[in-house]
Design a protein around this motif. Sequence first.
Motif, PDB file in Angstrom:
ATOM      1  N   ASP A 358      25.031  -2.195  34.720  1.00  0.00           N
ATOM      2  CA  ASP A 358      24.086  -3.154  35.288  1.00  0.00           C
ATOM      3  C   ASP A 358      22.964  -3.520  34.331  1.00  0.00           C
ATOM      4  O   ASP A 358      22.363  -4.570  34.444  1.00  0.00           O
ATOM      5  N   THR A 360      23.154  -4.028  31.157  1.00  0.00           N
ATOM      6  CA  THR A 360      23.582  -4.762  29.978  1.00  0.00           C
ATOM      7  C   THR A 360      22.734  -6.025  29.859  1.00  0.00           C
ATOM      8  O   THR A 360      22.581  -6.766  30.818  1.00  0.00           O
TER       9      THR A 360
ATOM     10  N   LEU B 212      15.126  -9.680  35.140  1.00  0.00           N
ATOM     11  CA  LEU B 212      16.171  -8.945  35.849  1.00  0.00           C
ATOM     12  C   LEU B 212      17.254  -9.888  36.361  1.00  0.00           C
ATOM     13  O   LEU B 212      18.450  -9.632  36.218  1.00  0.00           O
ATOM     14  N   ARG B 215      18.522 -12.213  32.850  1.00  0.00           N
ATOM     15  CA  ARG B 215      18.809 -11.664  31.529  1.00  0.00           C
ATOM     16  C   ARG B 215      19.523 -10.319  31.568  1.00  0.00           C
ATOM     17  O   ARG B 215      19.774  -9.729  30.533  1.00  0.00           O
ATOM     18  N   PHE B 216      19.825  -9.832  32.759  1.00  0.00           N
ATOM     19  CA  PHE B 216      20.554  -8.570  32.851  1.00  0.00           C
ATOM     20  C   PHE B 216      21.782  -8.736  33.730  1.00  0.00           C
ATOM     21  O   PHE B 216      21.806  -9.571  34.647  1.00  0.00           O
ATOM     22  N   ILE B 218      22.858  -6.945  36.019  1.00  0.00           N
ATOM     23  CA  ILE B 218      22.597  -6.668  37.434  1.00  0.00           C
ATOM     24  C   ILE B 218      22.181  -7.948  38.164  1.00  0.00           C
ATOM     25  O   ILE B 218      22.607  -8.215  39.291  1.00  0.00           O
TER      26      ILE B 218
END
Lengths: 494, 365
Positions: A358, A360, B212, B215-216, B218
Amino acid sequence: MSTAISLHKIVKNYGPFRALDGVSFEVHSGELHALLGQNGAGKSTLMKILYGLSVPDSGEIRLGDAVLRPGSTKEAISAGLAFVMQHFSLIDSMSVAENLMLGQLKGASYSPRKLIASMQDFIDRNAFELDAAAQVGSLSVGQKQRVEILKALYRNARFIIFDEPTAVLAPHEISVLFATLTALREAGIGIVFISHKLDEVLQVSDRITVLRDGRTITTVNTSEASAAQLARLMVGHLPAPPPARQSADISRSTPVQLAVRDLRVSREDGSPALEEISFELHAGEILGVAGIDGSGQSELAAALYGLISPEQGEVTACVPANRIGLIPQDRDEDGFVFGFSIAENCALDELDMTDAGDWTVLSPQESDRLARERIEALDVHCRGPQQDVAELSGGNRQKLLLARVLARHPRVLIAHNPTWGVDVQATALIRDKLLRQAEAGTAVLLISSDLDEIYRLCDRFFVLFRGRITGWGDRNTERSRVSLWMTGKEEGAA
Amino acid sequence: MIDFRKALLRAAPALGRGALSFVVALALVALLTTWAGYDAGVLFHTLFAGAAGDGYRISESLLRSIPLVFTGLAVVVSFRAGLWNIGADGQFLAGAMAGTFVALHWNGMAQVLMLPAMFVAAWVAGAFWGWIAVWIRVRREVNEVITTIMLNLIAVQILAWLVHGPLQEQAGAYPQSDAVPAAARLPVLFAGLRLHAGAIIAVVAALLLWLLLFRFAIGLRLRAVGHNPRAARFARVALERYRILAMLLAGALAATGGIVEVSGVTGRLYENLSPGYGFTAIAVALIARLHPIGVLPAAVLFGALDTAARALERDLGVSPVFADIVQAQVILIIILLETPAIRTRLQRALAGVQARMPFRGGEHA
């Protein structure tokens, strides 16, 4: 003299992209006019303009001599136009009768029993075989399409546009549709038949208009047209025929990549979707799954991909999960997140493929680069990685999906109706890729309701009917036997 | 590196539309006020002067927007995951109660420990309040709209019980808690103004949430679950995991708003700590198009409206009801103009006019 509905010098731009460049088209009542062209040629865009779903940048729409207001579905409907789309606009939880009545209801209440009786009468008068009381959700795709046609008739439509109506149908349903179309034409209804399938167009239409790259190439009388000539006009140049597949025996000696034993899967309502399914998929072979749509193919694909766990039996994959690729049948619902860019859709895949955690970090540059690779790999027509996938044409979406799956370097590839609603060139490309994958040692499972496709590509195949395997065959199996299996007549394996 | 010029260019149409809707809203307000017998000119002057007339007014407007940023972000993250979290208000209160409890109970703690302890307590409480709703949804398929609304009511009642009972001030005069110790207060940013360090936390929170979500991995998965769960499932994204994560995060964000409000502004708990921040937050989030950075200007807009409405009441003697009406009207109109269906209709209408123009003198004239 019959009336006609016509489009004149329609121009439509999407940003810098000119989708339609001065296209004119007409359809007379009592005529079946085919609109032929590859995906992205502008067929659907043109018809959306005719139906008022989209506003042209210039040009006009006329009914007879009267000019219709562009971008007004209301006006199109009152001009007698109806549009049977690929995705039906029916309410699954309602009966056939209620769906027909919807939007036409006078007064505040109705009696269901009387409604069903009167609608059944209407259905019978039009010689359709349908039960007015049946719930739409329980109908087959072909039956739903018939409900859509009835809806148009119930509104006294004088012109009906069909957007790739055969794309979703099993072979026997196609012949039923064609009989219906012929009857409608004889009743004086003007029909626009959007398609990219030459043989179908030649079979049913009176006239054919070929569209290519947003321009009208020609309009010809079907009786004077030939398949070769049309293909040339449509594509610009003829696609090379797919290379013939060599032997059917490589499969026996190569390792098993996916083994299914006594698989049983149930639907949400508890009815069995798959029962007693056993087979082995070998490296380097293309194994076909034939059968009428809705015979358990979707559940099979989902079970093999690990999305639903079997109730009984087992699926053993001899390759890691991230080396199994799936082209789902419903590419729009299952394959793409609409509203996401091409880059975001590719990134979602890439994360799954690399088993990324998650936390990354997603670099926009890296996502763009990956997306560009996919776009270039299969020549997807788009404005760039940041374009919303919802804006791509169906064929281009399918190419992008295939590119994403191939980027996994799959060792097992499951393709469910990969050439549905896809134009000639893209179809050739997709089939070619599947063959190449098999040659490179990938185990390919081709689930297709197009029997020609099965015969052309598969080393061997089995037929599904109501969730059971009703027969095994290969290229030398007589088609008449296969069609018996497809309707449930069980027989020994080939 | 982030290219700010590019980012600004990309945001330009949205900003332009936002500004347009605001102007339209003000025009309609002018109509209504004239009709109601007020002088629209004076009214507008009071509105603007009240919201941004001097440093103090600007500080007050920003102060009012801080809780809206946190609750707005909470709504953004849950809506992005496809969860209709109406419970930011309850999560806000849960955070305020837990944080205040810690501050009052361990009132001797050093400042370096005090604030972190209060925030952690708030996060745990808020995340728990969010988790209850999503757990019921995941386990029993109960719609989260219902559960989050119910949890709001429960939080309000718990707060009432606390300030009437266990946490009531020693003096026992009012239904409110004692003031938290000085170590539990967030510092103000400018001497003489009430604007406090919570403003910085709010900006940081928005930036972090943007990172979050965009850029990620998740964030991409969370958004995919919200946008098209079927496709997310086919990309082997565990739907429930991201739904739960989204609600935990939403709860913690709203709760931060709660403890920041106590620590930065009120200094104590009382019954009407939240005048419905969690609900205004939904409007904030929608106007921001569910974009974390967009929440900042949207929250400031609402904060300013609120201060302006108070100025109307105070300076013009306008009835508080009318001030509320003005405020609600602006919000309604902005939301209306920002509704996707209406937006496309507007665009279509404009395109339709353009489409017919060149052919006005054409062949059929």
